[in-house]
Design a protein around this motif. Sequence first.
Motif, PDB file in Angstrom:
ATOM      1  N   GLY A  35      -7.683  11.318   2.098  1.00  0.00           N
ATOM      2  CA  GLY A  35      -6.499  10.555   2.470  1.00  0.00           C
ATOM      3  C   GLY A  35      -6.606   9.078   2.141  1.00  0.00           C
ATOM      4  O   GLY A  35      -5.586   8.395   1.973  1.00  0.00           O
ATOM      5  N   ASP A  37      -5.538   0.923  -5.579  1.00  0.00           N
ATOM      6  CA  ASP A  37      -4.601   0.551  -6.641  1.00  0.00           C
ATOM      7  C   ASP A  37      -5.103   1.183  -7.950  1.00  0.00           C
ATOM      8  O   ASP A  37      -6.184   1.788  -7.976  1.00  0.00           O
ATOM      9  N   ALA A  55      -1.766  -0.103   3.015  1.00  0.00           N
ATOM     10  CA  ALA A  55      -1.425   0.184   1.617  1.00  0.00           C
ATOM     11  C   ALA A  55      -0.685  -0.965   0.943  1.00  0.00           C
ATOM     12  O   ALA A  55      -0.623  -1.030  -0.292  1.00  0.00           O
ATOM     13  N   ALA A  70      -5.052   7.174  -1.242  1.00  0.00           N
ATOM     14  CA  ALA A  70      -3.715   6.577  -1.324  1.00  0.00           C
ATOM     15  C   ALA A  70      -3.761   5.052  -1.219  1.00  0.00           C
ATOM     16  O   ALA A  70      -2.794   4.380  -1.591  1.00  0.00           O
ATOM     17  N   LEU A  71      -4.863   4.505  -0.719  1.00  0.00           N
ATOM     18  CA  LEU A  71      -4.994   3.056  -0.566  1.00  0.00           C
ATOM     19  C   LEU A  71      -5.465   2.369  -1.840  1.00  0.00           C
ATOM     20  O   LEU A  71      -5.389   1.143  -1.936  1.00  0.00           O
ATOM     21  N   GLY A 112      -3.462   8.294   4.919  1.00  0.00           N
ATOM     22  CA  GLY A 112      -2.860   8.082   3.613  1.00  0.00           C
ATOM     23  C   GLY A 112      -1.407   7.746   3.659  1.00  0.00           C
ATOM     24  O   GLY A 112      -0.653   8.033   2.735  1.00  0.00           O
ATOM     25  N   GLY A 113      -0.971   7.120   4.761  1.00  0.00           N
ATOM     26  CA  GLY A 113       0.421   6.715   4.864  1.00  0.00           C
ATOM     27  C   GLY A 113       1.344   7.811   5.323  1.00  0.00           C
ATOM     28  O   GLY A 113       2.554   7.612   5.474  1.00  0.00           O
ATOM     29  N   VAL A 114       0.812   9.010   5.561  1.00  0.00           N
ATOM     30  CA  VAL A 114       1.660  10.139   5.992  1.00  0.00           C
ATOM     31  C   VAL A 114       2.002  10.005   7.460  1.00  0.00           C
ATOM     32  O   VAL A 114       1.129   9.704   8.267  1.00  0.00           O
ATOM     33  N   ARG A 118      -8.668   2.958  -8.517  1.00  0.00           N
ATOM     34  CA  ARG A 118      -8.725   4.409  -8.730  1.00  0.00           C
ATOM     35  C   ARG A 118      -9.491   4.740 -10.011  1.00  0.00           C
ATOM     36  O   ARG A 118     -10.269   5.693 -10.051  1.00  0.00           O
TER      37      ARG A 118
END
Length: 249
Positions: free
Chosen positions: A20, A26, A65, A23-24, A247-249, A30
Amino acid sequence: MTGPTAVQVWWARLGDGHAGLLALLDPVERARYDATVDAADRGRFLVGCALSRLALGELLGLPPADVPLRRVCPRCGGPHGKVELAVPRESEYADLDFSVTHSGGVVGVAVCRGAAVGLDAEEYAAGLDVGTAAPIALSDTELAALHALRPAAGRQAAFLRTWTRKEAVLKALGVGLGVSPRALVVSAPDAPPAVLTWPERLGPRPDLALADMTVDGAHPASVALVGACGVRLDQRDASAAVAAYAGGV
């Protein structure tokens, strides 16, 4: 006289990493994550990026994020320099600095305002050859004091304490190992942390402040501030926050 500068030091662990957190990252982060072959190094990088955004997001009032970071090498302009907060010069947060460290199973982020900060943590390791490492990192005076320690079994702890202090200062300056750590002499491991000799090539000596820590009872760590007269530490265990991030979910 100006009082000590407040420094938040957030700690997490390698085991806190999970999918998760991806998702943070960039695109630059990555790509670096995907290119890192060693699984432990990949995990430490992921946790370090996540911990940085969690810590900075709290200070900036932003979701993790949305925290803007950049990496620009001062020599070649490539995306692999010291990570910085990407805000305009006129921003109210332009004076915010942070530093990331990871060693073994520990990951740390130090954040402060109004001074440059450097954080370093090291891991006690049975395989560390102090006899080989010390002459590269210590001045002649420091080396003689290390060899005089009895019993010899205590030399690794003394060396790592000295090394974390030096590395923290060099990271705060943003020069890394571009300056020989032998030229930067610090106080004895059992004495309050201080810089005793300043490398001439770095120019006039600035205001400096150092503080020592021990993480999880096994990792010596130090934080250094350039442009401050003292350190007021606020240590936070962020393992639960990192592990719980969805992860922002």
